[in-house]
Enzyme design. Sequence first.
Site, PDB file in Angstrom:
ATOM      1  N   THR A  97      11.335  -3.041  23.941  1.00 25.46           N
ATOM      2  CA  THR A  97      12.346  -3.910  24.546  1.00 25.46           C
ATOM      3  C   THR A  97      12.368  -3.630  26.038  1.00 25.46           C
ATOM      4  O   THR A  97      12.694  -2.512  26.455  1.00 25.46           O
ATOM      5  CB  THR A  97      13.724  -3.641  23.925  1.00 25.46           C
ATOM      6  OG1 THR A  97      13.658  -3.842  22.510  1.00 25.46           O
ATOM      7  CG2 THR A  97      14.769  -4.575  24.517  1.00 25.46           C
ATOM      8  N   LYS A 173      14.313 -11.187  22.485  1.00 29.53           N
ATOM      9  CA  LYS A 173      14.674  -9.843  21.995  1.00 29.53           C
ATOM     10  C   LYS A 173      15.938  -9.331  22.668  1.00 29.53           C
ATOM     11  O   LYS A 173      16.817  -8.750  22.000  1.00 29.53           O
ATOM     12  CB  LYS A 173      13.529  -8.859  22.229  1.00 29.53           C
ATOM     13  CG  LYS A 173      13.864  -7.412  21.826  1.00 29.53           C
ATOM     14  CD  LYS A 173      14.211  -7.300  20.339  1.00 29.53           C
ATOM     15  CE  LYS A 173      14.799  -5.924  19.976  1.00 29.53           C
ATOM     16  NZ  LYS A 173      13.820  -4.841  20.045  1.00 29.53           N
ATOM     17  N   LYS A 241      20.384   1.502  27.145  1.00 25.12           N
ATOM     18  CA  LYS A 241      19.237   0.848  27.799  1.00 25.12           C
ATOM     19  C   LYS A 241      19.214  -0.657  27.533  1.00 25.12           C
ATOM     20  O   LYS A 241      19.126  -1.464  28.475  1.00 25.12           O
ATOM     21  CB  LYS A 241      17.931   1.463  27.294  1.00 25.12           C
ATOM     22  CG  LYS A 241      16.665   0.715  27.760  1.00 25.12           C
ATOM     23  CD  LYS A 241      15.400   1.303  27.162  1.00 25.12           C
ATOM     24  CE  LYS A 241      15.171   0.950  25.721  1.00 25.12           C
ATOM     25  NZ  LYS A 241      14.657  -0.447  25.536  1.00 25.12           N
TER      26      LYS A 241
END
Length: 302
Positions: A97, A173, A241
């Site tokens: 990702t 995503k 993150k």
Amino acid sequence: MTSPVGLIGLGAMGAGIAATLRHRGYELHVCDARPGVAAAFAEQGGVACDSPAQVAAACEVLVSVVVNALQTEDVLFGDQGAAAAMKPGSVFVMCSTVDPNWSIALEGRLAALGLHYIDAPISGGAGKAASGQMTMMTAARPEAYDKAGAVLEAMAGKVYRLGDRAGAGSKVKIINQLLAGVHIAAAAEAMALGLREGVSPEALYEVITHSAGNSWMFENRMAHVLAGDYTPLSAVDIFVKDLGLVLDTARATKFPLPLASTAHQMFMQASAAGFAREDDSAVIKIFPGIELPSATSDEKKP
């Protein structure tokens, strides 16, 4: 006969993907930054390699399942990196990702080296990776799909082709991660309120998972809380993150994301409180005045 496939990164997702490919007849060349991990995998079949370059020299399709863009950079361009060792026309499949703009730029960097690239983030968790039922959100040029499409189909239950250039896979995503992060944070808040109000957590879990308020994340992650098991399958810092990437992407076009912002702050608080490497359900630990279920030896995380 299938050509050998390389896989770098044997964490929870990568190990499952590698096992799936091995089960489906692929010869796997693997490596991992942690000593002994690749060798342990190869004991059941496959070839353990010492570096990404060694994997790349043996395979024309290379799958990277590392944590983030920084680690991907190291896989490709670090000491003993894969890029210099890959044969022209080989395909690099990037499953992390990352910032979509970084992924778009990486396609150009690899094209300049005569290499193909598939922007291919994954979702579904370690269990679905191991059973070959995970989801892949991919975007790539047709020639990359021509060379690596069969490998993608072997890896996943659903392979979505979202565009003929890199970027769309990573964009979808991070939108998925927006929902996942918000749902975990909301699930933790709901369970915390139930505990604060003296409701049986087991009863609350049973009712919610059979009611309209349920979500996949509530059902999955609150089972970890009931078991008192915060062994990380996806850690708190993963959502620090990932939600950070979500907010950075939206900030670039001044698009407001109030729920994602709040969820990000919750994961940040949990990380700062010392829970960074615990399962992401540990975000519930930020709520004061509640007594969480403790671990029992006969309960296991789903």
